[in-house]
Design an enzyme around this catalytic site. Structure first.
Site, PDB file in Angstrom:
ATOM      1  N   CYS A  75      -0.569 -39.249 -14.507  1.00 42.63           N
ATOM      2  CA  CYS A  75       0.057 -40.277 -13.686  1.00 42.63           C
ATOM      3  C   CYS A  75       0.828 -41.239 -14.586  1.00 42.63           C
ATOM      4  O   CYS A  75       0.379 -41.600 -15.673  1.00 42.63           O
ATOM      5  CB  CYS A  75      -0.957 -41.001 -12.814  1.00 42.63           C
ATOM      6  SG  CYS A  75      -1.703 -42.448 -13.551  1.00 42.63           S
ATOM      7  N   GLU A  76       2.009 -41.592 -14.115  1.00 42.55           N
ATOM      8  CA  GLU A  76       2.880 -42.422 -14.954  1.00 42.55           C
ATOM      9  C   GLU A  76       2.437 -43.881 -14.989  1.00 42.55           C
ATOM     10  O   GLU A  76       2.938 -44.663 -15.782  1.00 42.55           O
ATOM     11  CB  GLU A  76       4.332 -42.301 -14.493  1.00 42.55           C
ATOM     12  CG  GLU A  76       4.625 -42.891 -13.126  1.00 42.55           C
ATOM     13  CD  GLU A  76       6.050 -42.598 -12.677  1.00 42.55           C
ATOM     14  OE1 GLU A  76       6.647 -41.629 -13.163  1.00 42.55           O
ATOM     15  OE2 GLU A  76       6.552 -43.357 -11.828  1.00 42.55           O
ATOM     16  N   HIS A  77       1.504 -44.234 -14.122  1.00 44.12           N
ATOM     17  CA  HIS A  77       1.058 -45.632 -14.109  1.00 44.12           C
ATOM     18  C   HIS A  77      -0.044 -45.893 -15.118  1.00 44.12           C
ATOM     19  O   HIS A  77      -0.158 -46.991 -15.637  1.00 44.12           O
ATOM     20  CB  HIS A  77       0.561 -46.014 -12.710  1.00 44.12           C
ATOM     21  CG  HIS A  77       1.642 -45.945 -11.684  1.00 44.12           C
ATOM     22  ND1 HIS A  77       1.426 -45.567 -10.369  1.00 44.12           N
ATOM     23  CD2 HIS A  77       2.970 -46.189 -11.783  1.00 44.12           C
ATOM     24  CE1 HIS A  77       2.569 -45.587  -9.713  1.00 44.12           C
ATOM     25  NE2 HIS A  77       3.526 -45.964 -10.544  1.00 44.12           N
ATOM     26  N   HIS A  78      -0.900 -44.896 -15.355  1.00 38.65           N
ATOM     27  CA  HIS A  78      -2.067 -45.116 -16.216  1.00 38.65           C
ATOM     28  C   HIS A  78      -2.157 -44.108 -17.354  1.00 38.65           C
ATOM     29  O   HIS A  78      -3.064 -44.194 -18.177  1.00 38.65           O
ATOM     30  CB  HIS A  78      -3.351 -45.034 -15.392  1.00 38.65           C
ATOM     31  CG  HIS A  78      -3.381 -45.979 -14.231  1.00 38.65           C
ATOM     32  ND1 HIS A  78      -3.013 -45.615 -12.952  1.00 38.65           N
ATOM     33  CD2 HIS A  78      -3.718 -47.295 -14.165  1.00 38.65           C
ATOM     34  CE1 HIS A  78      -3.131 -46.657 -12.136  1.00 38.65           C
ATOM     35  NE2 HIS A  78      -3.544 -47.695 -12.847  1.00 38.65           N
ATOM     36  N   GLN A 116       2.464 -38.368  -7.778  1.00 33.14           N
ATOM     37  CA  GLN A 116       2.328 -37.112  -7.031  1.00 33.14           C
ATOM     38  C   GLN A 116       3.442 -36.915  -5.999  1.00 33.14           C
ATOM     39  O   GLN A 116       3.920 -35.809  -5.790  1.00 33.14           O
ATOM     40  CB  GLN A 116       0.945 -37.084  -6.355  1.00 33.14           C
ATOM     41  CG  GLN A 116       0.613 -35.734  -5.727  1.00 33.14           C
ATOM     42  CD  GLN A 116      -0.779 -35.710  -5.136  1.00 33.14           C
ATOM     43  OE1 GLN A 116      -1.703 -36.312  -5.686  1.00 33.14           O
ATOM     44  NE2 GLN A 116      -0.954 -35.028  -4.026  1.00 33.14           N
ATOM     45  N   HIS A 144      -7.158 -37.874  -8.685  1.00 33.68           N
ATOM     46  CA  HIS A 144      -6.573 -38.725  -9.714  1.00 33.68           C
ATOM     47  C   HIS A 144      -7.660 -39.430 -10.525  1.00 33.68           C
ATOM     48  O   HIS A 144      -8.465 -40.168  -9.963  1.00 33.68           O
ATOM     49  CB  HIS A 144      -5.659 -39.773  -9.054  1.00 33.68           C
ATOM     50  CG  HIS A 144      -4.413 -39.171  -8.471  1.00 33.68           C
ATOM     51  ND1 HIS A 144      -3.161 -39.430  -8.974  1.00 33.68           N
ATOM     52  CD2 HIS A 144      -4.239 -38.297  -7.462  1.00 33.68           C
ATOM     53  CE1 HIS A 144      -2.259 -38.748  -8.268  1.00 33.68           C
ATOM     54  NE2 HIS A 144      -2.887 -38.058  -7.351  1.00 33.68           N
ATOM     55  N   CYS A 146      -7.328 -41.843 -12.419  1.00 31.24           N
ATOM     56  CA  CYS A 146      -7.189 -43.300 -12.377  1.00 31.24           C
ATOM     57  C   CYS A 146      -7.897 -43.893 -11.167  1.00 31.24           C
ATOM     58  O   CYS A 146      -8.216 -45.080 -11.145  1.00 31.24           O
ATOM     59  CB  CYS A 146      -5.719 -43.732 -12.446  1.00 31.24           C
ATOM     60  SG  CYS A 146      -4.687 -43.124 -11.117  1.00 31.24           S
TER      61      CYS A 146
HETATM   62 ZN   LIG Z   1      -2.659 -43.749 -12.006  1.00 27.33          ZN
END
Ligand SMILES: [Zn+2]
Length: 186
Positions: A75-78, A116, A144, A146
């Site tokens: 995931c690009e956020h975490h 996603q 996920h 995260c």
């Molecule tokens: Zn994430």
């Protein structure tokens, strides 16, 4: 690999309060950099490289479906993994794609930093682009890390995303047939 990636991992260790000189961590920056590079190898690939001419003439206009394609992404956020399955279908209009290519297209986009929803869309658009299909359907179900390891710590929630193009969007019958074949119809 860029020279600086291991150096950055070393700084992450320091930032976490670790001692990068202790024995167990001596090679960790190098190893972590190599692993991350591998997990993101989709950046070095293009659709053309992957398809590589594996488009074959076919008179069939029946739905082609590949289900349960293993999917590993970050995931690009975490920068934490999300892991699951992709199900892909298309309706050919004169050309079919070599079977392994679908899984490789999924992989190329999955091996980049993603959310996603975008991953699902990129796979669908790429297959549409390559095959000029009458319709493309992509469903991804993934868990996920995260969400599971931090934040809300929901261990059993699976995220589902889908993109329906062409016939799959326009025809309920076609869409239902696909969902039934992947075992997702209610
Ligand atoms: Zn994430």
């Amino acid at each position: 690999m860029t020279q600086s990636l291991p150096q950055h991992y070393r700084e992450i260790l320091v930032g976490l309060g670790e001692d990068p000189e202790r024995e167990g961590l001596l090679d960790t920056p190098k190893r972590a950099a190599k692993a991350m590079q591998y997990l993101c190898h989709g950046y070095a690939q293009t659709l053309d490289d992957i398809v590589n001419g594996a488009l074959f003439a076919s008179a069939s206009d029946e739905m082609v479906i590949v289900k349960d394609i293993e999917l590993y992404s970050l995931c690009e956020h975490h920068l934490l993994p999300f892991i699951g399955k992709a199900h892909v279908a298309y309706i050919p209009t004169g050309k079919v794609l070599g079977l392994s290519k679908i899984a490789r297209i999924v992989d190329m986009f999955a091996r980049r930093l993603q959310i996603q929803e975008n991953l699902t869309r990129q796979i669908a658009d790429a297959i549409q682009d390559v095959t000029k299909a009458a319709g493309v359907a992509v469903v991804i179900e993934a868990q996920h890390m995260c969400m599971m390891m931090r934040g809300v710590e929901k261990q059993n929630s699976t995220m589902n995303t889908s993109v329906m193009l062409g016939a799959f969007r326009e025809s309920t019958t076609t869409r239902m047939e696909f969902l039934q074949l992947i075992g997702r119809s209610k």
